[in-house]
Design a protein around this motif. Structure first.
Motif, PDB file in Angstrom:
ATOM      1  N   THR A  27       0.823  -1.202   0.000  1.00 19.41           N
ATOM      2  CA  THR A  27       0.000   0.000   0.000  1.00 19.41           C
ATOM      3  C   THR A  27       0.856   1.251   0.000  1.00 19.41           C
ATOM      4  OG1 THR A  27      -0.138  -0.162   2.400  1.00 19.41           O
ATOM      5  CG2 THR A  27      -1.946  -1.091   1.131  1.00 19.41           C
ATOM      6  N   PHE A  28       2.171   1.053   0.145  1.00 16.09           N
ATOM      7  CA  PHE A  28       3.101   2.176   0.162  1.00 16.09           C
ATOM      8  C   PHE A  28       3.466   2.606  -1.242  1.00 16.09           C
ATOM      9  CE2 PHE A  28       5.273   4.590   3.214  1.00 16.09           C
ATOM     10  CZ  PHE A  28       6.506   4.967   2.711  1.00 16.09           C
ATOM     11  N   SER A  29       2.954   1.914  -2.240  1.00 17.04           N
ATOM     12  CA  SER A  29       3.373   2.157  -3.619  1.00 17.04           C
ATOM     13  C   SER A  29       3.055   3.565  -4.088  1.00 17.04           C
ATOM     14  CB  SER A  29       2.703   1.138  -4.551  1.00 17.04           C
ATOM     15  OG  SER A  29       3.132  -0.151  -4.249  1.00 17.04           O
ATOM     16  N   ASN A  30       2.044   4.198  -3.536  1.00 17.85           N
ATOM     17  CA  ASN A  30       1.657   5.520  -3.990  1.00 17.85           C
ATOM     18  C   ASN A  30       2.324   6.649  -3.210  1.00 17.85           C
ATOM     19  OD1 ASN A  30      -0.034   4.216  -5.748  1.00 17.85           O
ATOM     20  ND2 ASN A  30      -1.846   4.446  -4.455  1.00 17.85           N
ATOM     21  N   ASN A  31       3.094   6.291  -2.224  1.00 19.78           N
ATOM     22  CA  ASN A  31       3.707   7.313  -1.391  1.00 19.78           C
ATOM     23  C   ASN A  31       4.944   7.907  -2.066  1.00 19.78           C
ATOM     24  OD1 ASN A  31       2.116   5.479   0.275  1.00 19.78           O
ATOM     25  ND2 ASN A  31       2.793   6.746   1.964  1.00 19.78           N
ATOM     26  N   ALA A  32       5.268   9.120  -1.668  1.00 23.90           N
ATOM     27  CA  ALA A  32       6.481   9.745  -2.180  1.00 23.90           C
ATOM     28  C   ALA A  32       7.700   9.025  -1.611  1.00 23.90           C
ATOM     29  CB  ALA A  32       6.518  11.217  -1.800  1.00 23.90           C
ATOM     30  N   MET A  33       8.699   8.848  -2.464  1.00 23.25           N
ATOM     31  CA  MET A  33       9.927   8.172  -2.069  1.00 23.25           C
ATOM     32  C   MET A  33      11.115   9.023  -2.481  1.00 23.25           C
ATOM     33  SD  MET A  33       8.967   5.261  -0.740  1.00 23.25           S
ATOM     34  CE  MET A  33      10.418   4.206  -0.838  1.00 23.25           C
ATOM     35  N   GLY A  34      12.207   8.820  -1.798  1.00 26.82           N
ATOM     36  CA  GLY A  34      13.390   9.594  -2.143  1.00 26.82           C
ATOM     37  C   GLY A  34      14.665   8.857  -1.813  1.00 26.82           C
ATOM     38  N   TRP A  35      15.735   9.372  -2.368  1.00 30.85           N
ATOM     39  CA  TRP A  35      17.077   8.875  -2.064  1.00 30.85           C
ATOM     40  C   TRP A  35      17.916  10.030  -1.529  1.00 30.85           C
ATOM     41  CZ3 TRP A  35      18.539   3.854  -2.203  1.00 30.85           C
ATOM     42  CH2 TRP A  35      17.751   2.950  -2.918  1.00 30.85           C
ATOM     43  N   PHE A  36      18.646   9.744  -0.486  1.00 27.28           N
ATOM     44  CA  PHE A  36      19.576  10.690   0.101  1.00 27.28           C
ATOM     45  C   PHE A  36      20.921   9.991   0.236  1.00 27.28           C
ATOM     46  CE2 PHE A  36      16.637  14.063   1.375  1.00 27.28           C
ATOM     47  CZ  PHE A  36      15.425  13.410   1.238  1.00 27.28           C
ATOM     48  N   PHE A  46      20.230  15.541  -0.302  1.00 29.83           N
ATOM     49  CA  PHE A  46      19.190  15.023  -1.165  1.00 29.83           C
ATOM     50  C   PHE A  46      19.789  14.578  -2.487  1.00 29.83           C
ATOM     51  CE2 PHE A  46      15.332  14.671  -3.448  1.00 29.83           C
ATOM     52  CZ  PHE A  46      15.486  15.347  -4.641  1.00 29.83           C
ATOM     53  N   VAL A  47      19.257  13.493  -3.028  1.00 32.59           N
ATOM     54  CA  VAL A  47      19.711  12.996  -4.327  1.00 32.59           C
ATOM     55  C   VAL A  47      18.567  13.025  -5.345  1.00 32.59           C
ATOM     56  CG1 VAL A  47      20.644  11.036  -5.597  1.00 32.59           C
ATOM     57  CG2 VAL A  47      21.457  11.516  -3.272  1.00 32.59           C
ATOM     58  N   ALA A  48      17.481  12.359  -5.034  1.00 32.02           N
ATOM     59  CA  ALA A  48      16.371  12.275  -5.987  1.00 32.02           C
ATOM     60  C   ALA A  48      15.098  11.908  -5.246  1.00 32.02           C
ATOM     61  CB  ALA A  48      16.659  11.242  -7.071  1.00 32.02           C
ATOM     62  N   ALA A  49      13.967  12.280  -5.812  1.00 35.15           N
ATOM     63  CA  ALA A  49      12.686  11.957  -5.195  1.00 35.15           C
ATOM     64  C   ALA A  49      11.622  11.791  -6.258  1.00 35.15           C
ATOM     65  CB  ALA A  49      12.271  13.047  -4.208  1.00 35.15           C
ATOM     66  N   ILE A  50      10.630  10.995  -5.921  1.00 36.85           N
ATOM     67  CA  ILE A  50       9.514  10.764  -6.831  1.00 36.85           C
ATOM     68  C   ILE A  50       8.232  10.776  -6.027  1.00 36.85           C
ATOM     69  CG2 ILE A  50       9.700   8.235  -6.633  1.00 36.85           C
ATOM     70  CD1 ILE A  50       9.016   8.119  -9.653  1.00 36.85           C
ATOM     71  N   GLY A  51       7.214  11.410  -6.577  1.00 38.14           N
ATOM     72  CA  GLY A  51       5.930  11.467  -5.897  1.00 38.14           C
ATOM     73  C   GLY A  51       4.874  10.764  -6.716  1.00 38.14           C
ATOM     74  N   TRP A  52       3.656  11.025  -6.384  1.00 40.48           N
ATOM     75  CA  TRP A  52       2.547  10.444  -7.149  1.00 40.48           C
ATOM     76  C   TRP A  52       2.034  11.518  -8.095  1.00 40.48           C
ATOM     77  CZ3 TRP A  52       1.262   5.885  -8.461  1.00 40.48           C
ATOM     78  CH2 TRP A  52       0.002   5.637  -9.017  1.00 40.48           C
ATOM     79  N   GLY A  53       2.421  11.392  -9.347  1.00 39.87           N
ATOM     80  CA  GLY A  53       2.065  12.427 -10.307  1.00 39.87           C
ATOM     81  C   GLY A  53       3.139  13.499 -10.318  1.00 39.87           C
ATOM     82  N   GLY A  54       3.384  14.099 -11.442  1.00 45.34           N
ATOM     83  CA  GLY A  54       4.405  15.127 -11.538  1.00 45.34           C
ATOM     84  C   GLY A  54       5.779  14.544 -11.789  1.00 45.34           C
ATOM     85  N   SER A  99       2.906  10.905   2.852  1.00 46.72           N
ATOM     86  CA  SER A  99       2.233  11.672   1.820  1.00 46.72           C
ATOM     87  C   SER A  99       2.677  11.220   0.430  1.00 46.72           C
ATOM     88  CB  SER A  99       2.556  13.153   1.992  1.00 46.72           C
ATOM     89  OG  SER A  99       2.129  13.900   0.871  1.00 46.72           O
ATOM     90  N   ALA A 100       1.806  11.485  -0.543  1.00 47.49           N
ATOM     91  CA  ALA A 100       2.149  11.197  -1.934  1.00 47.49           C
ATOM     92  C   ALA A 100       2.873  12.377  -2.580  1.00 47.49           C
ATOM     93  CB  ALA A 100       0.888  10.867  -2.735  1.00 47.49           C
ATOM     94  N   ALA A 101       2.930  13.497  -1.888  1.00 48.20           N
ATOM     95  CA  ALA A 101       3.537  14.701  -2.446  1.00 48.20           C
ATOM     96  C   ALA A 101       5.053  14.612  -2.406  1.00 48.20           C
ATOM     97  CB  ALA A 101       3.063  15.936  -1.679  1.00 48.20           C
ATOM     98  N   ILE A 102       5.660  14.996  -3.493  1.00 52.47           N
ATOM     99  CA  ILE A 102       7.114  14.921  -3.596  1.00 52.47           C
ATOM    100  C   ILE A 102       7.765  15.933  -2.655  1.00 52.47           C
ATOM    101  CG2 ILE A 102       7.354  16.637  -5.433  1.00 52.47           C
ATOM    102  CD1 ILE A 102       9.395  14.734  -6.746  1.00 52.47           C
ATOM    103  N   SER A 103       8.920  15.607  -2.158  1.00 50.34           N
ATOM    104  CA  SER A 103       9.671  16.506  -1.289  1.00 50.34           C
ATOM    105  C   SER A 103      11.156  16.255  -1.465  1.00 50.34           C
ATOM    106  CB  SER A 103       9.275  16.300   0.167  1.00 50.34           C
ATOM    107  OG  SER A 103      10.079  17.093   1.031  1.00 50.34           O
ATOM    108  N   THR A 104      11.948  17.305  -1.249  1.00 49.74           N
ATOM    109  CA  THR A 104      13.403  17.168  -1.307  1.00 49.74           C
ATOM    110  C   THR A 104      14.030  17.349   0.070  1.00 49.74           C
ATOM    111  OG1 THR A 104      13.720  19.508  -1.797  1.00 49.74           O
ATOM    112  CG2 THR A 104      13.437  18.032  -3.675  1.00 49.74           C
ATOM    113  N   SER A 105      13.196  17.530   1.071  1.00 49.27           N
ATOM    114  CA  SER A 105      13.686  17.758   2.433  1.00 49.27           C
ATOM    115  C   SER A 105      13.667  16.472   3.232  1.00 49.27           C
ATOM    116  CB  SER A 105      12.813  18.798   3.137  1.00 49.27           C
ATOM    117  OG  SER A 105      13.156  18.878   4.507  1.00 49.27           O
ATOM    118  N   ALA A 106      14.815  16.127   3.780  1.00 47.01           N
ATOM    119  CA  ALA A 106      14.916  14.895   4.565  1.00 47.01           C
ATOM    120  C   ALA A 106      13.967  14.915   5.760  1.00 47.01           C
ATOM    121  CB  ALA A 106      16.351  14.691   5.030  1.00 47.01           C
ATOM    122  N   ARG A 107      13.728  16.087   6.285  1.00 49.68           N
ATOM    123  CA  ARG A 107      12.880  16.190   7.470  1.00 49.68           C
ATOM    124  C   ARG A 107      11.440  15.794   7.197  1.00 49.68           C
ATOM    125  NH1 ARG A 107      14.749  21.893  10.366  1.00 49.68           N
ATOM    126  NH2 ARG A 107      16.917  21.290  10.760  1.00 49.68           N
TER     127      ARG A 107
END
Length: 122
Positions: A27-36, A46-54, A99-107
């Motif tokens: 169920t986590f498939s739609n959540n925003a993910m990132g690499w640091f 921050f390295v890269a991030a992907i959200g749901w849409g965009g 959240s599904a929203a993309i972010s570049t902040s580790a916090r």
């Protein structure tokens, strides 16, 4: 939710490498993910991030070389790293948000994987 990062290793400059991050909950498939990443003696970045849409987001230092993607059925996020440079040497961490929203902040990330070492020699 647990995140399992894998795929790190030692390569020569110019080589490719692909990191994977598997989430324990589909169920986590739609959540925003990132690499640091964190290099020895340096702060994490921050390295890269992907959200749901965009479109995905990338650090300037990796734009054009790294690509983040996700396999939704598998609940896995990938970081394809091409043309690796010695300055890419670091421990790479995958992270996820509620959240599904993309972010570049580790916090803003709620879940973290254990890290995988990437070493690039010149």
């Amino acid at each position: 939710v647990q995140l399992q990062a894998s795929g790190g290793g030692s390569v020569q400059a110019g080589s490719p490498l692909r990191l994977s991050c598997a989430a324990s909950a589909r169920t986590f498939s739609n959540n925003a993910m990132g690499w640091f990443r964190q290099a020895p003696g340096k702060e994490g970045e921050f390295v890269a991030a992907i959200g749901w849409g965009g479109p995905p987001a990338y650090a300037d230092s990796v734009k054009g070389r790294f690509t983040i993607s996700r396999d939704i059925p598998k609940g896995t996020v990938y970081l394809q790293m091409n043309n690796l440079k010695p300055e890419d040497t670091a421990v790479y961490y995958c992270a996820g948000r509620r959240s599904a929203a993309i972010s570049t902040s580790a916090r803003s990330f709620d879940y973290w994987g254990q890290g995988t070492q990437v070493t690039v020699s010149s």
